[in-house]
Design a protein around this motif. Structure first.
Motif, PDB file in Angstrom:
ATOM      1  N   THR A  99       0.834  -1.205   0.000  1.00 53.06           N
ATOM      2  CA  THR A  99       0.000   0.000   0.000  1.00 53.06           C
ATOM      3  C   THR A  99       0.868   1.253   0.000  1.00 53.06           C
ATOM      4  O   THR A  99       0.612   2.208  -0.756  1.00 53.06           O
ATOM      5  CB  THR A  99      -0.940   0.005   1.218  1.00 53.06           C
ATOM      6  N   PHE A 100       1.897   1.254   0.832  1.00 56.42           N
ATOM      7  CA  PHE A 100       2.818   2.400   0.889  1.00 56.42           C
ATOM      8  C   PHE A 100       3.466   2.635  -0.473  1.00 56.42           C
ATOM      9  O   PHE A 100       3.501   3.773  -0.963  1.00 56.42           O
ATOM     10  CB  PHE A 100       3.896   2.158   1.955  1.00 56.42           C
ATOM     11  N   ILE A 101       3.958   1.572  -1.077  1.00 58.10           N
ATOM     12  CA  ILE A 101       4.623   1.711  -2.380  1.00 58.10           C
ATOM     13  C   ILE A 101       3.631   2.233  -3.421  1.00 58.10           C
ATOM     14  O   ILE A 101       3.946   3.122  -4.211  1.00 58.10           O
ATOM     15  CB  ILE A 101       5.235   0.367  -2.832  1.00 58.10           C
ATOM     16  N   GLY A 102       2.415   1.687  -3.395  1.00 58.68           N
ATOM     17  CA  GLY A 102       1.409   2.088  -4.380  1.00 58.68           C
ATOM     18  C   GLY A 102       0.957   3.530  -4.228  1.00 58.68           C
ATOM     19  O   GLY A 102       0.834   4.260  -5.218  1.00 58.68           O
ATOM     20  N   THR A 103       0.724   3.964  -2.988  1.00 61.03           N
ATOM     21  CA  THR A 103       0.143   5.291  -2.770  1.00 61.03           C
ATOM     22  C   THR A 103       1.189   6.386  -2.606  1.00 61.03           C
ATOM     23  O   THR A 103       0.971   7.526  -3.022  1.00 61.03           O
ATOM     24  CB  THR A 103      -0.774   5.293  -1.532  1.00 61.03           C
ATOM     25  N   GLU A 104       2.327   6.058  -2.015  1.00 63.87           N
ATOM     26  CA  GLU A 104       3.327   7.084  -1.720  1.00 63.87           C
ATOM     27  C   GLU A 104       4.441   7.174  -2.769  1.00 63.87           C
ATOM     28  O   GLU A 104       4.953   8.257  -3.029  1.00 63.87           O
ATOM     29  CB  GLU A 104       3.944   6.833  -0.337  1.00 63.87           C
ATOM     30  N   ILE A 105       4.821   6.032  -3.343  1.00 56.67           N
ATOM     31  CA  ILE A 105       5.913   6.044  -4.322  1.00 56.67           C
ATOM     32  C   ILE A 105       5.358   6.027  -5.753  1.00 56.67           C
ATOM     33  O   ILE A 105       5.590   6.947  -6.529  1.00 56.67           O
ATOM     34  CB  ILE A 105       6.887   4.860  -4.104  1.00 56.67           C
ATOM     35  N   HIS A 106       4.608   4.982  -6.081  1.00 56.75           N
ATOM     36  CA  HIS A 106       4.053   4.833  -7.430  1.00 56.75           C
ATOM     37  C   HIS A 106       3.248   6.078  -7.834  1.00 56.75           C
ATOM     38  O   HIS A 106       3.539   6.724  -8.843  1.00 56.75           O
ATOM     39  CB  HIS A 106       3.177   3.577  -7.451  1.00 56.75           C
ATOM     40  N   LYS A 107       2.257   6.430  -7.030  1.00 56.90           N
ATOM     41  CA  LYS A 107       1.413   7.575  -7.389  1.00 56.90           C
ATOM     42  C   LYS A 107       2.164   8.888  -7.230  1.00 56.90           C
ATOM     43  O   LYS A 107       1.814   9.883  -7.870  1.00 56.90           O
ATOM     44  CB  LYS A 107       0.118   7.593  -6.567  1.00 56.90           C
ATOM     45  N   GLY A 108       3.214   8.888  -6.408  1.00 57.23           N
ATOM     46  CA  GLY A 108       4.035  10.087  -6.278  1.00 57.23           C
ATOM     47  C   GLY A 108       4.771  10.418  -7.562  1.00 57.23           C
ATOM     48  O   GLY A 108       5.059  11.584  -7.857  1.00 57.23           O
ATOM     49  N   PHE A 109       5.083   9.377  -8.334  1.00 60.51           N
ATOM     50  CA  PHE A 109       5.767   9.587  -9.612  1.00 60.51           C
ATOM     51  C   PHE A 109       4.819  10.048 -10.718  1.00 60.51           C
ATOM     52  O   PHE A 109       5.250  10.669 -11.693  1.00 60.51           O
ATOM     53  CB  PHE A 109       6.453   8.294 -10.072  1.00 60.51           C
ATOM     54  N   SER A 110       3.540   9.727 -10.583  1.00 57.87           N
ATOM     55  CA  SER A 110       2.584   9.969 -11.679  1.00 57.87           C
ATOM     56  C   SER A 110       2.628  11.387 -12.240  1.00 57.87           C
ATOM     57  O   SER A 110       2.666  11.572 -13.464  1.00 57.87           O
ATOM     58  CB  SER A 110       1.164   9.609 -11.234  1.00 57.87           C
ATOM     59  N   PRO A 111       2.646  12.440 -11.383  1.00 52.11           N
ATOM     60  CA  PRO A 111       2.676  13.800 -11.944  1.00 52.11           C
ATOM     61  C   PRO A 111       3.957  14.089 -12.727  1.00 52.11           C
ATOM     62  O   PRO A 111       3.953  14.915 -13.643  1.00 52.11           O
ATOM     63  CB  PRO A 111       2.587  14.703 -10.706  1.00 52.11           C
ATOM     64  N   LEU A 112       5.047  13.396 -12.367  1.00 48.21           N
ATOM     65  CA  LEU A 112       6.322  13.650 -13.040  1.00 48.21           C
ATOM     66  C   LEU A 112       6.312  13.127 -14.474  1.00 48.21           C
ATOM     67  O   LEU A 112       7.046  13.628 -15.325  1.00 48.21           O
ATOM     68  CB  LEU A 112       7.474  13.007 -12.256  1.00 48.21           C
ATOM     69  N   PHE A 113       5.484  12.130 -14.730  1.00 50.67           N
ATOM     70  CA  PHE A 113       5.366  11.574 -16.086  1.00 50.67           C
ATOM     71  C   PHE A 113       4.384  12.366 -16.956  1.00 50.67           C
ATOM     72  O   PHE A 113       4.307  12.140 -18.153  1.00 50.67           O
ATOM     73  CB  PHE A 113       4.888  10.122 -16.025  1.00 50.67           C
ATOM     74  N   ASN A 114       3.644  13.268 -16.330  1.00 53.61           N
ATOM     75  CA  ASN A 114       2.574  13.985 -17.038  1.00 53.61           C
ATOM     76  C   ASN A 114       3.112  15.285 -17.636  1.00 53.61           C
ATOM     77  O   ASN A 114       3.466  16.215 -16.908  1.00 53.61           O
ATOM     78  CB  ASN A 114       1.430  14.283 -16.064  1.00 53.61           C
ATOM     79  N   PRO A 115       3.177  15.385 -18.970  1.00 53.81           N
ATOM     80  CA  PRO A 115       3.719  16.592 -19.595  1.00 53.81           C
ATOM     81  C   PRO A 115       2.882  17.845 -19.331  1.00 53.81           C
ATOM     82  O   PRO A 115       3.367  18.966 -19.499  1.00 53.81           O
ATOM     83  CB  PRO A 115       3.734  16.246 -21.094  1.00 53.81           C
ATOM     84  N   ALA A 116       1.646  17.672 -18.902  1.00 53.62           N
ATOM     85  CA  ALA A 116       0.778  18.828 -18.645  1.00 53.62           C
ATOM     86  C   ALA A 116       1.027  19.464 -17.280  1.00 53.62           C
ATOM     87  O   ALA A 116       0.565  20.573 -17.014  1.00 53.62           O
ATOM     88  CB  ALA A 116      -0.690  18.412 -18.747  1.00 53.62           C
ATOM     89  N   VAL A 117       1.774  18.772 -16.421  1.00 51.50           N
ATOM     90  CA  VAL A 117       2.054  19.309 -15.079  1.00 51.50           C
ATOM     91  C   VAL A 117       3.203  20.313 -15.162  1.00 51.50           C
ATOM     92  O   VAL A 117       4.272  19.992 -15.689  1.00 51.50           O
ATOM     93  CB  VAL A 117       2.404  18.168 -14.093  1.00 51.50           C
ATOM     94  N   PRO A 118       3.012  21.535 -14.656  1.00 49.62           N
ATOM     95  CA  PRO A 118       4.069  22.552 -14.715  1.00 49.62           C
ATOM     96  C   PRO A 118       5.321  22.124 -13.947  1.00 49.62           C
ATOM     97  O   PRO A 118       5.227  21.368 -12.971  1.00 49.62           O
ATOM     98  CB  PRO A 118       3.422  23.777 -14.052  1.00 49.62           C
TER      99      PRO A 118
END
Length: 202
Positions: A99-118
């Motif tokens: 759960t920690f890996i999924g919510t804190e690490i995995h999802k923490g990276f998601s905005p970094l992969f998104n080109p629309a995020v400033p």
């Protein structure tokens, strides 16, 4: 079984688990960009959510979500000790890690992969990830793996997400225990096989 995957994505975690377990499976490439299989099949017809991983069992049953999939895989081969027995406190510890890996690490990276995020916002997310890596570093001191002496499916999941630090320019050099753990997991034969199969290692 069939594992629908995309190279280097979070589907690497169940890919590692399958190889650690020694189970027979067919890897099926599912592009996260085109959402098509190599034969042109629309992946949304297989997983309406459009993302990987998805594990299709021999009877056609489909399992989504990496933490559920890796626990299923581990439970098929209890002797491999990839997950503690159901109902034990250690099993809940494993679920705590997943759960920690999924919510804190995995999802923490998601905005970094998104080109629309400033870029300013990406820095905020990257800084938050660094605090999580710092905590992980402290938890790995004196331990071979997250659960202690034995490799578990949580290690495969964390390894998958830590791999994203380099392409996202997150410097991990300050976290010596985390780096030692990452090298230890990366050297495992099953992990090397999975990386090579996905074209991520020679």
């Amino acid at each position: 079984m069939k594992l629908y995957y995309s190279p280097g994505a979070c589907s690497l975690s169940p890919h590692i688990a399958l190889r650690e377990a020694g189970l027979a499976f067919e890897p099926v490439l599912a592009s996260t960009k085109s959402h098509k299989l190599q034969d042109g099949t629309d992946y949304y017809g297989i997983n309406p959510l459009g993302y990987v991983p998805l594990l299709e069992l021999d009877d056609g049953t489909r399992l989504r979500e990496g933490p559920a999939i890796v626990q299923y895989i581990a439970d098929q081969v209890p002797a491999k000790n990839l997950a503690p027995a159901n109902g034990t406190l250690q099993r809940y510890r494993l679920q705590e890690w997943l759960t920690f890996i999924g919510t804190e690490i995995h999802k923490g990276f998601s905005p970094l992969f998104n080109p629309a995020v400033p870029e300013e916002a990406k820095k905020v997310f990257a800084d938050k990830l660094k605090t999580r890596f710092q905590w992980l570093d402290s938890q790995l001191e004196g331990k071979d793996y997250l659960m202690g002496e034995h490799f578990s499916v949580a290690d495969g999941y964390l390894f998958t997400t830590v791999n994203w630090a380099k392409p996202m320019n997150i410097d991990l050099s300050a976290y010596k225990h985390l780096l030692a753990w990452h090298a230890r997991v990366g050297a495992r034969p099953a992990v090397q096989e999975a990386l090579k199969a996905e074209g991520l290692a020679k």
